[in-house]
Design a protein around this motif. Structure first.
Motif, short mmCIF file in Angstrom:
data_model
loop_
_atom_site.label_atom_id
_atom_site.label_comp_id
_atom_site.label_asym_id
_atom_site.label_seq_id
_atom_site.Cartn_x
_atom_site.Cartn_y
_atom_site.Cartn_z
N THR A 127 -9.40 -4.48 5.45
CA THR A 127 -10.41 -3.88 6.33
C THR A 127 -11.30 -2.99 5.45
OG1 THR A 127 -8.81 -2.13 6.78
CG2 THR A 127 -8.99 -3.88 8.42
N HIS A 151 -10.40 1.96 -1.28
CA HIS A 151 -9.88 0.72 -1.88
C HIS A 151 -10.92 -0.40 -1.74
CE1 HIS A 151 -5.83 2.26 -2.61
NE2 HIS A 151 -5.89 2.83 -1.42
N THR A 184 0.84 -1.19 0.00
CA THR A 184 0.00 0.00 0.00
C THR A 184 0.88 1.25 0.00
OG1 THR A 184 -0.02 0.30 2.39
CG2 THR A 184 -1.65 -1.22 1.48
N SER A 223 -8.07 -4.37 0.15
CA SER A 223 -7.82 -3.94 1.52
C SER A 223 -8.41 -4.98 2.46
CB SER A 223 -8.48 -2.57 1.75
OG SER A 223 -8.44 -2.26 3.13
N ASN A 274 -12.70 0.02 3.68
CA ASN A 274 -11.85 1.13 3.29
C ASN A 274 -12.63 2.03 2.35
OD1 ASN A 274 -9.80 2.59 1.71
ND2 ASN A 274 -8.31 1.22 2.67
N TRP A 282 -12.53 -3.61 -0.48
CA TRP A 282 -12.50 -4.46 0.72
C TRP A 282 -12.56 -5.91 0.28
CZ3 TRP A 282 -17.23 -5.23 4.41
CH2 TRP A 282 -16.82 -5.94 5.54
N LYS A 331 -12.04 1.60 -5.51
CA LYS A 331 -12.99 1.00 -4.58
C LYS A 331 -13.49 -0.29 -5.21
CE LYS A 331 -14.64 5.59 -3.73
NZ LYS A 331 -15.57 6.56 -4.28
#
Ligand SMILES: [Zn+2]
Length: 280
Positions: A228, A233, A27, A226, A230, A235, A205
């Motif tokens: 978590t 981004h 990241t 990601s 986000n 998930w 996303k």
């Protein structure tokens, strides 16, 4: 697809096989991994997609340096994607060109070029050692520009370019701001379809429409993930909701340092640094 370990120095030419090598898979905040930047190699051509702050060290880990890079394609103006661009440009200007190499090639759309120059690069590159003579540098002084041409704007903007045998399709993604409901409301960010075979989401996303749009055409998909929830981004739990046959060809990338292979068992795996992904 065939995976082979990188041997250093990484060759920037090959027998004509499409090859993808991630300089990094981390990241923007990665400390153990390098940031998600990648090289596309095919025949005599290579294209560096993004060059963040960790780019110079990442190149060194492959036995390369900024001197070796001929062509850059920036996907968007976050520091993990363009934070090394001024460095790359200055190495080209002060070291590569005096040693007989060409001006850096940049693949960039007409819509993005003014944003990248005026809002990010110009401050560090316009003024230079020649300013006593009253001469400032322009984008054209620093780069040979290669412009992807628009092919559609619906349902999202898509551009296309053929670069010495490598076909690139650039599509808008919905990355920032968090409130943007579609790529049309978002700041310019691109993902790529490489040679009609390999999908790279860029930063985005979770966007089911985008995945559906390219799932059939892509042999392999490298997707932002990601661990978590986000705002900007994708998930991983959202990605787990797509059909199994698409997940089976999807490698996760742009992930946190702590992530292990266990997290990606519902997918083809994690994209890895130090691997040549070959598409014979
Ligand atoms: Zn970003």
């Amino acid at each position: 697809m065939v995976e082979q370990p990188v041997s250093t120095p990484l060759a920037l030419t090959n027998d004509g096989t499409l090859e993808i090598v991630f300089l990094g898979t981390g990241t923007a905040f990665a400390r153990r991994l390098f940031q998600t930047n990648l090289l596309i190699i095919k025949g005599e051509e290579h294209i560096l997609v993004d060059f963040g702050m960790t780019g110079p060290q990442a190149l060194q880990s492959l036995g390369l340096s900024a001197m070796d890079i001929r062509t850059i394609l920036p996907t968007h103006s976050h520091s993990d994607h363009i934070g090394g661009l001024e460095y790359l440009t200055l190495v080209n200007r002060y070291f590569a060109r005096p040693s007989g190499k060409d001006k850096l090639n940049m693949i960039i759309t007409d819509e993005y070029r003014p944003l990248l120059w005026e809002m990010s690069l110009r401050g560090g590159l316009e003024y230079n050692e020649q300013n006593a003579e009253g001469r400032r540098l322009s984008f054209e002084d620093l780069y040979t520009t290669h412009v992807p041409q628009p092919i559609t704007v619906e349902p999202r903007s898509i551009f296309s370019i053929m670069m010495n045998g490598i076909k690139l399709e650039l599509f808008h993604t919905n990355h920032i701001p968090g409130e943007a409901d579609s790529p049309k409301d978002a700041f310019i960010t691109y993902g790529l379809l490489i040679d009609d075979r390999v999908f790279f989401s860029g930063d985005t996303k979770f966007d089911r429409d985008l995945i559906d749009m390219y799932a059939d055409r892509a042999e392999i998909m490298f997707h932002d993930a990601s661990m978590t929830p986000n705002q900007v981004h994708a998930w991983i739990d959202d990605l787990r909701g797509i059909p199994e046959d698409i997940r089976a060809k999807m490698f996760l990338v742009h992930y946190q340092d702590e992530l292990t292979d266990d997290a990606a068992t519902d997918f083809a795996g994690l994209a890895k640094q130090g691997v040549r992904y070959l598409f014979p």
